[in-house]
Scaffold this motif. Structure first.
Motif, PDB file in Angstrom:
ATOM      1  N   ASP A 110       0.823  -1.223   0.000  1.00  0.00           N
ATOM      2  CA  ASP A 110       0.000   0.000   0.000  1.00  0.00           C
ATOM      3  C   ASP A 110       0.849   1.261   0.000  1.00  0.00           C
ATOM      4  O   ASP A 110       0.622   2.186   0.783  1.00  0.00           O
ATOM      5  CB  ASP A 110      -0.928   0.030   1.225  1.00  0.00           C
ATOM      6  CG  ASP A 110      -1.775  -1.216   1.280  1.00  0.00           C
ATOM      7  OD1 ASP A 110      -2.242  -1.634   0.209  1.00  0.00           O
ATOM      8  OD2 ASP A 110      -1.945  -1.775   2.383  1.00  0.00           O
ATOM      9  N   LEU A 111       1.832   1.304  -0.884  1.00  0.00           N
ATOM     10  CA  LEU A 111       2.782   2.414  -0.891  1.00  0.00           C
ATOM     11  C   LEU A 111       2.152   3.664  -1.518  1.00  0.00           C
ATOM     12  O   LEU A 111       1.559   3.614  -2.591  1.00  0.00           O
ATOM     13  CB  LEU A 111       4.006   2.007  -1.693  1.00  0.00           C
ATOM     14  CG  LEU A 111       5.161   2.988  -1.662  1.00  0.00           C
ATOM     15  CD1 LEU A 111       5.968   2.776  -0.391  1.00  0.00           C
ATOM     16  CD2 LEU A 111       6.039   2.792  -2.870  1.00  0.00           C
ATOM     17  N   CYS A 112       2.294   4.783  -0.800  1.00  0.00           N
ATOM     18  CA  CYS A 112       1.881   6.072  -1.360  1.00  0.00           C
ATOM     19  C   CYS A 112       3.077   7.017  -1.243  1.00  0.00           C
ATOM     20  O   CYS A 112       3.821   6.951  -0.268  1.00  0.00           O
ATOM     21  CB  CYS A 112       0.723   6.690  -0.590  1.00  0.00           C
ATOM     22  SG  CYS A 112      -0.756   5.684  -0.630  1.00  0.00           S
ATOM     23  N   ALA A 113       3.249   7.871  -2.234  1.00  0.00           N
ATOM     24  CA  ALA A 113       4.303   8.880  -2.154  1.00  0.00           C
ATOM     25  C   ALA A 113       3.728  10.197  -2.633  1.00  0.00           C
ATOM     26  O   ALA A 113       2.934  10.238  -3.574  1.00  0.00           O
ATOM     27  CB  ALA A 113       5.506   8.478  -3.000  1.00  0.00           C
ATOM     28  N   ARG A 114       4.113  11.258  -1.961  1.00  0.00           N
ATOM     29  CA  ARG A 114       3.640  12.588  -2.342  1.00  0.00           C
ATOM     30  C   ARG A 114       4.833  13.507  -2.486  1.00  0.00           C
ATOM     31  O   ARG A 114       5.811  13.367  -1.768  1.00  0.00           O
ATOM     32  CB  ARG A 114       2.758  13.187  -1.242  1.00  0.00           C
ATOM     33  CG  ARG A 114       1.496  12.466  -1.006  1.00  0.00           C
ATOM     34  CD  ARG A 114       0.951  12.851   0.366  1.00  0.00           C
ATOM     35  NE  ARG A 114      -0.277  12.117   0.590  1.00  0.00           N
ATOM     36  CZ  ARG A 114      -1.466  12.565   0.204  1.00  0.00           C
ATOM     37  NH1 ARG A 114      -1.571  13.745  -0.355  1.00  0.00           N
ATOM     38  NH2 ARG A 114      -2.539  11.844   0.388  1.00  0.00           N
ATOM     39  N   ILE A 115       4.728  14.460  -3.404  1.00  0.00           N
ATOM     40  CA  ILE A 115       5.688  15.553  -3.482  1.00  0.00           C
ATOM     41  C   ILE A 115       4.897  16.837  -3.357  1.00  0.00           C
ATOM     42  O   ILE A 115       4.017  17.098  -4.175  1.00  0.00           O
ATOM     43  CB  ILE A 115       6.477  15.522  -4.806  1.00  0.00           C
ATOM     44  CG1 ILE A 115       7.240  14.201  -4.926  1.00  0.00           C
ATOM     45  CG2 ILE A 115       7.444  16.695  -4.880  1.00  0.00           C
ATOM     46  CD1 ILE A 115       8.012  14.040  -6.200  1.00  0.00           C
ATOM     47  N   HIS A 116       5.182  17.607  -2.318  1.00  0.00           N
ATOM     48  CA  HIS A 116       4.417  18.835  -2.045  1.00  0.00           C
ATOM     49  C   HIS A 116       2.915  18.554  -2.079  1.00  0.00           C
ATOM     50  O   HIS A 116       2.161  19.224  -2.784  1.00  0.00           O
ATOM     51  CB  HIS A 116       4.716  19.937  -3.056  1.00  0.00           C
ATOM     52  CG  HIS A 116       6.167  20.193  -3.258  1.00  0.00           C
ATOM     53  ND1 HIS A 116       7.049  20.259  -2.221  1.00  0.00           N
ATOM     54  CD2 HIS A 116       6.884  20.391  -4.375  1.00  0.00           C
ATOM     55  CE1 HIS A 116       8.256  20.491  -2.684  1.00  0.00           C
ATOM     56  NE2 HIS A 116       8.185  20.559  -3.991  1.00  0.00           N
ATOM     57  N   ARG A 117       2.491  17.552  -1.395  1.00  0.00           N
ATOM     58  CA  ARG A 117       1.075  17.180  -1.272  1.00  0.00           C
ATOM     59  C   ARG A 117       0.457  16.626  -2.541  1.00  0.00           C
ATOM     60  O   ARG A 117      -0.692  16.218  -2.540  1.00  0.00           O
ATOM     61  CB  ARG A 117       0.217  18.384  -0.799  1.00  0.00           C
ATOM     62  CG  ARG A 117       0.648  18.862   0.572  1.00  0.00           C
ATOM     63  CD  ARG A 117      -0.436  19.691   1.217  1.00  0.00           C
ATOM     64  NE  ARG A 117       0.099  20.332   2.406  1.00  0.00           N
ATOM     65  CZ  ARG A 117       0.804  21.456   2.375  1.00  0.00           C
ATOM     66  NH1 ARG A 117       0.998  22.077   1.229  1.00  0.00           N
ATOM     67  NH2 ARG A 117       1.284  21.971   3.472  1.00  0.00           N
ATOM     68  N   THR A 118       1.199  16.661  -3.664  1.00  0.00           N
ATOM     69  CA  THR A 118       0.655  16.037  -4.867  1.00  0.00           C
ATOM     70  C   THR A 118       0.932  14.544  -4.793  1.00  0.00           C
ATOM     71  O   THR A 118       2.085  14.149  -4.652  1.00  0.00           O
ATOM     72  CB  THR A 118       1.347  16.588  -6.123  1.00  0.00           C
ATOM     73  OG1 THR A 118       1.396  17.998  -6.010  1.00  0.00           O
ATOM     74  CG2 THR A 118       0.623  16.167  -7.384  1.00  0.00           C
ATOM     75  N   PRO A 119      -0.099  13.728  -4.849  1.00  0.00           N
ATOM     76  CA  PRO A 119       0.170  12.304  -4.815  1.00  0.00           C
ATOM     77  C   PRO A 119       0.863  11.856  -6.102  1.00  0.00           C
ATOM     78  O   PRO A 119       0.389  12.149  -7.199  1.00  0.00           O
ATOM     79  CB  PRO A 119      -1.214  11.661  -4.672  1.00  0.00           C
ATOM     80  CG  PRO A 119      -2.189  12.722  -5.012  1.00  0.00           C
ATOM     81  CD  PRO A 119      -1.531  14.046  -4.895  1.00  0.00           C
ATOM     82  N   ILE A 120       1.989  11.194  -5.976  1.00  0.00           N
ATOM     83  CA  ILE A 120       2.737  10.710  -7.135  1.00  0.00           C
ATOM     84  C   ILE A 120       2.532   9.209  -7.285  1.00  0.00           C
ATOM     85  O   ILE A 120       2.371   8.700  -8.387  1.00  0.00           O
ATOM     86  CB  ILE A 120       4.239  11.016  -6.993  1.00  0.00           C
ATOM     87  CG1 ILE A 120       4.466  12.498  -6.693  1.00  0.00           C
ATOM     88  CG2 ILE A 120       4.990  10.604  -8.249  1.00  0.00           C
ATOM     89  CD1 ILE A 120       4.151  13.440  -7.808  1.00  0.00           C
ATOM     90  N   LEU A 121       2.523   8.513  -6.157  1.00  0.00           N
ATOM     91  CA  LEU A 121       2.238   7.077  -6.170  1.00  0.00           C
ATOM     92  C   LEU A 121       1.052   6.838  -5.242  1.00  0.00           C
ATOM     93  O   LEU A 121       0.972   7.413  -4.156  1.00  0.00           O
ATOM     94  CB  LEU A 121       3.434   6.276  -5.682  1.00  0.00           C
ATOM     95  CG  LEU A 121       4.692   6.309  -6.544  1.00  0.00           C
ATOM     96  CD1 LEU A 121       5.835   5.612  -5.834  1.00  0.00           C
ATOM     97  CD2 LEU A 121       4.432   5.658  -7.896  1.00  0.00           C
ATOM     98  N   THR A 122       0.136   5.985  -5.681  1.00  0.00           N
ATOM     99  CA  THR A 122      -1.054   5.718  -4.878  1.00  0.00           C
ATOM    100  C   THR A 122      -1.248   4.213  -4.724  1.00  0.00           C
ATOM    101  O   THR A 122      -1.369   3.503  -5.725  1.00  0.00           O
ATOM    102  CB  THR A 122      -2.302   6.323  -5.550  1.00  0.00           C
ATOM    103  OG1 THR A 122      -1.972   7.625  -6.026  1.00  0.00           O
ATOM    104  CG2 THR A 122      -3.460   6.429  -4.584  1.00  0.00           C
TER     105      THR A 122
END
Ligand SMILES: Nc1ncnc2c1ncn2[C@@H]1O[C@H](COP(=O)(O)OP(=O)(O)O)[C@@H](O)[C@H]1O
Ligand SMILES: [Mg+2]
Lengths: 352, 253
Positions: free
Chosen positions: B7-19
């Motif tokens: 369940d990996l999520c990644a954000r850059i400056h609150r923009t979700p990049i990976l969901t």
């Protein structure tokens, strides 16, 4: 392979005793040569008298010049040269920018502002010394530059590391300009012509006020600086392909950057507070040493420290003897030698 | 190394990049990561390498949480070849490869025989032994990429991450590099933009707008539907005379 390792070991072993020897000779030359011509024998006798109570009969005034003025001056020049060159090594490696040096980070500009505010505008009401003012100014300017760089790159954690490095250079330029303007403003507002001349002289680097009291702090910061850089030599190497690459090699990039850049700031703050802002050493010496010993920091760090020390002692000697009866600011000499050397580096860099 | 992504999520400056990326990579596998530009391949690779902290979810490396692993320990097990990494330093090839030993050295522990052997083996593995004394700036793109891989191999990793390693290479170097990667005896995750190159992978994962939309052997994943939906091209999959599959693209949709 084994031959290469063997040769490197031999070279390092040779460097181990060659470095102090060269440094010692440079300091000896710095002590022997000056405005007033003194016989070399007197110089040696005076040193022997102080170092191991040799008890040679020497002229008191001459001995005073040698022991109380020239020797501490040469030692501090060596420390400053080593420290400034190391600062260049560290900043160029960590920021991946060949133009990085203490000037660019606003350190020298901040130190000047601090010193001028204390001496000319009377900030602190005599309670703080010029050195302390310069140190505070350097750290303040550095803090401003780092804060601005963080704002520009949108928080250090998120942005790409290369972007952050570019941002800090731009922030450094902005910070330097602002602090230089503050210095000029303070001088214009409060200084009389005589004071202004003195300040200008100090801003270009001035070792004439150096006494034994100044030696301890300068020696300490430059020795700690050399030690710290050598301790982190592999971390500095790991930045060759950028901060991300260093991180993927297991380097804690924010911690290493924080430690070394802060140490650098303190080192420059202390040195500049003693001798003023001396340019080009931090920029040129590391580049020259990369041509000579390569980019590996186990060699580059000691080589740059040594070369910086010798260079600044030599520059100090030149500044004292080149115009008879007058002492030039040492920054003039380093710039006159450094600017063409830097142009040469740029041209050679562009060619390959 | 077995890599478990949960369940990996990644954000850059609150923009979700990976969901919500969930995925399991088996030990020894060659796993391809494909997806259009900006779909999050590099971001996922950086999460794998520990360069980016996920905003949610976990990555388990042989059961150990990557986020809790100290940097040096991680760098001994996971090596990354970045999408672009260049230097202006006058490094030799050997010096560049020696950087791979940084996680094994400490200020007091110097260079040893094991380090020299790892560097020599890494140079041999990418067939760059003869280039050891050449300077970095004299190398071609393909040679540089091989040196990067050698540097990563010198880390003696259990997991090798390669982010678009064939970028900017001519077709011959692309193919020889992929052949090299195919034969390396470690777990590999390779981000690729050339879908035909992805056909040699054991399995591929398809990223689309930060979501993993498929993870299976290439033959099963890359059909006309995925090409149209994810990559926005009209294309067909053919069985070659040697039994492998080839993709042919006709036009952008
Ligand atoms: N440092 C960054 N700041 C803002 N957005 C970024 C940053 N890095 C990547 N992105 C965005 O994240 C998305 C995924 O990028 P990336 O992982 O590099 O994709 P890929 O490698 O698949 O081309 C893109 O939309 C990109 O614009
Ligand atoms: Mg990418």
């Amino acid at each position: 392979m084994t031959m290469a390792v063997g040769a490197a070991t031999v070279a390092r072993a040779r460097g181990l005793w060659l470095a102090p020897l060269i440094l010692g000779l440079a300091i000896l030359a710095g002590t022997a040569i000056g405005e007033t011509r003194l016989p070399f024998a007197t110089v040696l006798r005076t040193l022997a008298n102080h170092l191991w109570d040799a008890g040679y009969p020497v002229d008191g005034i001459e001995a005073g010049i040698i022991w109380s003025y020239r020797l501490p001056r040469a030692i501090v020049a060596a420390c400053c040269g080593a420290g400034l060159a190391l600062t260049g090594v560290v900043l160029q490696a960590l920021l991946r920018n060949p133009l990085a040096d203490p000037y660019l980070m606003g350190l020298s500009a901040g130190a000047s502002t601090g010193a001028v505010l204390v001496t000319v505008a009377g900030v602190g009401g005599g309670a703080i010394s010029m050195s302390l003012g310069a140190l505070a100014g350097a750290l303040l300017a550095f803090g401003c530059v780092v804060a601005l760089a963080r704002a520009v790159s949108g928080g250090a954690g998120g942005g790409r590391a290369t972007q952050a490095a570019a941002a800090i250079i731009l922030a450094g330029i902005a910070g330097s300009q602002m602090f230089n303007a503050l210095t000029a403003f303070t001088i214009a507002r409060s200084a009389n012509a005589e004071q202004a001349r003195g300040i200008m002289f100090w801003l270009m680097g001035n070792l004439s006020g150096i006494r034994w009291e100044d030696v301890a702090s300068c020696t300490l910061v430059s020795l700690v600086g050399v030690g710290l850089c050598l301790w982190h030599r592999r971390g500095l190497d790991a930045f060759s392909f950028g901060a991300d690459s260093a991180a993927s090699l297991g380097i804690n990039v924010p911690a290493l950057r924080g430690t070394l850049v802060t140490a650098t700031a303190i080192m420059v703050g202390v040195l500049v507070s003693k001798v003023g802002a001396i340019g080009f050493v931090g920029l040129v010496v590391p580049h020259a040493m990369r041509f000579l010993v390569g980019t590996r920091h186990d060699r580059l760090v000691p080589a740059s420290a040594l070369a910086g020390a010798v260079f600044l002692v030599a520059a100090d000697v030149i500044s004292r003897v080149i115009v008879p009866g007058q002492v030039l600011p040492i920054g003039v000499v380093t710039a006159l030698v450094g600017a063409p050397a830097f142009a040469l580096i740029l041209v050679r860099g562009a060619r390959r | 190394m077995r890599v478990d992504v949960r369940d990996l999520c990644a954000r850059i400056h609150r923009t979700p990049i990976l969901t919500d990326v969930s995925l399991c990579i088996e030990a020894g596998e060659l796993f391809g990561l494909v997806g259009p530009n900006g779909s999050g391949k590099s971001t996922l690779m950086r999460c794998f390498a520990g360069l980016r902290r996920p905003s949610a979810g976990r990555i388990l490396a042989d059961g150990a949480d990557l986020a809790r692993m100290p940097g040096r320990a991680r760098a001994r097990r996971i090596a990354l070849v970045e999408q672009q990494a260049d230097t202006t330093d006058r490094l030799t090839v050997r010096e560049a490869v020696e950087l791979g030993r940084v996680p094994y050295l400490s200020p007091l522990r110097g260079w040893g025989a094991a380090d020299a052997a790892a560097v020599a083996d890494a140079l041999a593995a990418v067939e760059m032994t003869g280039f050891a004394t050449r300077h970095w700036h004299t190398l071609s793109g393909g040679e540089r990429q091989r040196v990067h891989i050698a540097r990563a191999l010198a880390q003696s990793p259990d997991l090798l991450l390669l982010d678009e390693p064939t970028n900017h290479l001519d077709i011959r170097h692309q193919l020889s590099l992929m052949a090299l990667v195919r034969d390396l005896p470690v777990t590999r995750v390779v981000a690729l933009h050339d879908l035909n190159q992805a056909m040699i992978c054991d399995r591929i994962g398809v990223l689309h707008q930060g979501r993993l939309v498929a993870a299976a052997p290439p033959d099963e994943v890359l059909d006309e539907g995925v090409l149209a939906r994810v990559f926005g091209v009209a294309g067909t999959s053919h069985l070659d005379h040697d039994g492998s599959r080839r993709l042919c693209f006709s036009h952008a949709l």
